[in-house]
Design an enzyme around this catalytic site. Structure first.
Site, short mmCIF file in Angstrom:
data_model
loop_
_atom_site.label_atom_id
_atom_site.label_comp_id
_atom_site.label_asym_id
_atom_site.label_seq_id
_atom_site.Cartn_x
_atom_site.Cartn_y
_atom_site.Cartn_z
N HIS A 70 0.84 -1.20 0.00
CA HIS A 70 0.00 0.00 0.00
C HIS A 70 0.89 1.26 0.00
O HIS A 70 0.71 2.16 -0.82
CB HIS A 70 -0.92 -0.03 1.23
CG HIS A 70 -1.77 1.19 1.41
ND1 HIS A 70 -3.12 1.19 1.18
CD2 HIS A 70 -1.45 2.46 1.80
CE1 HIS A 70 -3.60 2.41 1.41
NE2 HIS A 70 -2.61 3.20 1.80
N GLU A 71 1.85 1.28 0.92
CA GLU A 71 2.70 2.47 1.02
C GLU A 71 3.57 2.63 -0.24
O GLU A 71 3.80 3.75 -0.70
CB GLU A 71 3.59 2.39 2.26
CG GLU A 71 2.85 2.27 3.59
CD GLU A 71 2.02 3.50 3.93
OE1 GLU A 71 2.30 4.58 3.37
OE2 GLU A 71 1.10 3.39 4.75
N HIS A 101 1.84 4.43 -2.87
CA HIS A 101 1.84 5.89 -2.72
C HIS A 101 3.08 6.51 -3.38
O HIS A 101 3.01 7.56 -4.01
CB HIS A 101 1.79 6.29 -1.25
CG HIS A 101 0.44 6.12 -0.62
ND1 HIS A 101 -0.73 6.45 -1.27
CD2 HIS A 101 0.06 5.68 0.61
CE1 HIS A 101 -1.76 6.21 -0.48
NE2 HIS A 101 -1.31 5.73 0.67
ZN LIG Z 1 -2.55 5.24 2.09
#
Ligand SMILES: [Zn+2]
Length: 764
Positions: free
Chosen positions: A513-514, A517
């Protein structure tokens, strides 16, 4: 720092969020979004005094920011660690049940602000006492005339005197409605802070009344009960001290609670929250001049903080470590006043001497060192904290590993197998990301060519070190700091930790998830995070991070599918999501909206993403709200219903159980779940691959134990007979076979240690 809100709002509110330590309210109701929090009318810089938001804040301060915050802005550690161990969107799903089994959402829904705004005096007080904290909690979001009618000074004064009168007979629990009165007062200070022009000023009349209320409550004998029943009210009353800016008047309460705490309190989560909340009173007291001068004339509060830390070193090894480390940090915070340095310095250095930078006493050492480094740097030698940042980096993150020219890991403790597995997971995500994002290279002016991944050994280590080292609030599941991508030499990093609760499997929590980003910031979103947030793009930013994370790992996102079945939001509504909305909407509904748009309307997304890549935020916004508008809302409803029933209409997130009745047989884009084998044995599988297949991807995931993955193009795969393998601790392994032979291909899971509940997934 904290640029997690639209730019126009970032100033005041982000400071306010940083100034509000989350508190422990394990059973507290979920509340409606504090929509007024999006409309702060105070100038930036004055928001340090903003009253604390509602119980168990439903909105998410976010886990992305541009860069580090100052030590002065980082709050005490929360007593509630659950946000560190939950999947995004988990901790406040509106349908959750309250402790009493009643649906919180229902309780809140049955709540009508008009019942409060239409009443005054004793009638208002009676209604509040007969109400519920769930209902009162919703009043934090009042704006406009409702805010004025509920919280104008005369109303608040009535309620404050009611607190005084009822506190005289406080029974040590909520049976007489005192929790509701206290929460109502907190809500009033909060709403008035953000809407002073609408609500009107608070003056001496209210000050006299609130003092009488708090005096009476803290004087009542039952406010000293050590029970969760009392803790419910006590913890909120301590926060109310700060909301009313009465930090100076109730220093005696802070001292009393620090002195009264003993290990019998550990059985009561609300008592722990109550004593931990005194650190909110001290943390924020520095913004209240009367508090500072009170401590200058009687510095016994400083002794109380020191004594608490010195007397409770043993807590540092357990679940209540935050109580001791917060005491040290709050002691050190007084170093900001030159008048008090002579008092604080010897106490701080004594505690530093008794603790160390690593090991079980580290949370206290770091908390004090951080303050000494920040407020008394010129005297760093006296504390032994000179060169603090470099020392922390050197001693806490000794493992350095380069995954690829663009990815580097700095870790506290990782084996080479764990490093390799994490690197592989990140490196292979690149191709997956680009396939979905369909980008043609980095956006203009982006210098974020490399990413630094910081991996602490546990969520506890993250809380101990990440605040001091990277200037971040740690009441979250990890943090991405993008920095200024237009600056040459800028170093983006994400700060994460091993999910120790999943051991023996090794996982860096929220890794994919990170990392999304980072990739999204480099290849989709022009400019820095603050620029990205000038219009509501959160539906995309968080929804896409969830989309890539789940689909790349081939994990079904069942929580989102459950939400789909509820049909809560129109698609057109979700385009306006921001971080003030609850996390279910931000993450789960963001995922659903992104998935629907990417898979059902790719041409529209090409247009939107082209605008995002060019930094044309208004054009993207106009496209979403006007060109798309409500056009797809009815198709979206149909799609949601199908999705909830297990058919989202294609896309690679829809991996179903392989169909063949022989459990050894895999198939095209399917999974076999709940696999197991005992130490030294195998779970054998095979599948038929059609001629011309370019790539076969095999993933094993989930379950417990330690399974390694073996592949053979001819005959059963074993440790002695395989052409490719993926080994290492845990069950998370992936193999990518280029140009697999047509016909039978063999896959085995070898039990290095017994494993169970594992899933093998194929993709070609
Ligand atoms: Zn996030």
């Amino acid at each position: 720092m904290g640029a997690v809100l639209p730019l126009a709002l970032a100033g005041a509110m982000s400071l306010a969020l940083l100034a509000q330590p989350a508190q422990a309210q394990p059973n507290s109701p979920s509340a409606a979004t504090a929509s007024n929090a999006s409309q702060p009318s105070r100038p930036a810089g004055s928001a340090d005094l903003a009253p604390q938001a509602q119980q168990s804040p439903a909105s998410d301060p976010g886990h992305q920011a541009e860069g580090r915050s100052k030590a002065s802005q980082l709050p005490p550690l929360s007593a509630d660690k659950s946000p560190l161990k939950e999947a995004y969107g988990e901790h406040d799903a509106p349908s959750e049940q309250g402790a009493d089994g009643k649906s919180r959402a229902k309780a809140a829904a049955a709540c009508d602000p008009a019942d409060f705004t239409g009443r005054t005096g004793s009638e208002l007080v009676r209604f509040i006492r007969a109400s519920t904290t769930d209902c009162v909690n919703t009043l934090f979001s009042l704006t406009g005339s409702s805010a004025q009618l509920a919280f104008r000074e005369a109303q608040m004064t009535s309620v404050a005197y009611a607190l005084r009168d009822n506190a005289a007979y406080y029974p040590g629990d909520g049976s007489t409605g005192i929790p509701q009165l206290v929460l109502y007062l907190r809500a009033g200070y909060y709403v008035q802070w953000y809407n002073p022009d609408v609500v009107g000023p608070y003056g001496p009349t209210l000050r006299t009344a609130i003092r009488s209320g708090l005096d009476a409550f803290f004087a009542s004998p039952r406010s000293r009960d050590v029970t969760d029943d009392n803790g419910e009210t006590l913890s909120e009353a301590v926060i109310l001290i700060d909301s009313a800016q009465e930090n100076a008047r109730y220093i005696s309460v802070v001292k009393r609670m620090l002195a009264d705490y003993d290990s019998t309190w550990n059985a009561f989560s609300r008592m722990l929250a109550a004593v931990n909340n005194v650190y909110t009173v001290t943390f924020r007291g520095h913004q209240v001049p009367a508090f500072v001068s009170a401590v200058e004339s009687d510095p016994s509060l400083i002794d109380a903080l020191h004594r608490f830390a010195a007397d409770h070193l043993s807590l540092l090894e357990g679940d209540q470590a935050y109580l001791t480390s917060n005491a040290g940090r709050e002691l050190g915070r007084f170093l900001q006043h030159t008048s008090l340095r002579g008092k604080v310095r010897p106490l701080a250095t004594a505690l530093l001497r008794d603790t160390s930078l690593t090991g079980p006493t580290a949370p206290l050492w770091v908390g004090i060192a951080e303050m000494a480094d920040y407020y008394d740097k010129a005297n760093c030698a006296a504390y032994g904290v000179c060169d603090l940042q470099e020392r922390l980096k050197r001693e806490v993150l000794p493992v350095r590993h380069t995954c690829s020219p663009s990815i580097r890991i700095l870790a506290q403790q990782m084996t080479s197998a764990e490093l390799n597995a994490s690197c592989t997971s990140l490196i292979q995500q690149d191709a997956y990301f680009h396939r979905i994002a369909k980008d043609s290279g980095p956006v203009a002016d982006d210098n974020n060519t490399t990413i630094e991944v910081i991996a602490y050994d546990s969520s506890t280590d993250y809380q101990t070190y990440a605040g001091a080292m990277y200037g971040i609030d740690t009441n979250n599941g990890g943090m991405y700091l993008e920095g200024d991508p237009s600056a040459v030499g800028n170093q983006p990093r994400f700060i994460a930790y091993e999910a120790e609760w999943l051991r023996p499997d090794f996982h860096i929590w929220n890794l994919n998830h990170e990392y999304t980003h980072y990739l999204d910031g480099r290849f989709t979103m022009y400019g820095d995070f603050a620029a990205n947030m000038t219009t509501p793009t959160i539906w995309w930013v968080e929804g896409f991070a969830e989309y890539i994370s789940y689909h790349y790992r081939q994990e079904p996102y069942t929580a989102a599918m459950t939400e789909a079945g509820k049909g809560t939001y129109a698609l057109s509504t979700l385009f306006s999501t921001d971080y003030s909305h609850d996390t279910t909407r931000v993450y789960r509904w963001g995922y659903l909206a992104v998935r629907y748009m990417l898979e059902k309307h790719p041409a529209d997304m090409d247009k939107v993403l082209a605008h995002y890549r060019a930094g044309q935020w208004s054009a993207a916004r106009t496209y979403l709200t006007t060109t798309v508008g409500t056009r797809y809302d009815s198709d979206w409803r149909t799609w949601l219903a199908g999705c909830a029933a297990g058919d989202c209409g294609g896309g690679d997130g829809a991996v179903t159980e392989c169909a063949d009745s022989d459990p050894r047989v895999l198939g095209e884009n399917c999974r076999r779940s709940n696999l197991s084998a005992t130490t030294g044995n195998y779970s054998y599988h095979y599948l038929y691959v059609p001629a011309g297949t370019k790539q076969l991807k095999i993933t094993v995931s989930g379950g417990t134990g330690d399974a390694d993955l073996y592949y053979s193009g001819s005959g059963w795969a074993t440790t002695g007979s395989s052409t490719q393998r993926a080994t290492g601790a845990g069950n998370s392994h992936t193999l990518t076979i280029s140009n697999p032979r047509s016909g039978a291909n063999y896959i085995s899971l070898h039990a290095v240690a017994s494993f169970g509940g594992a899933t093998v997934t194929t993709a070609y």
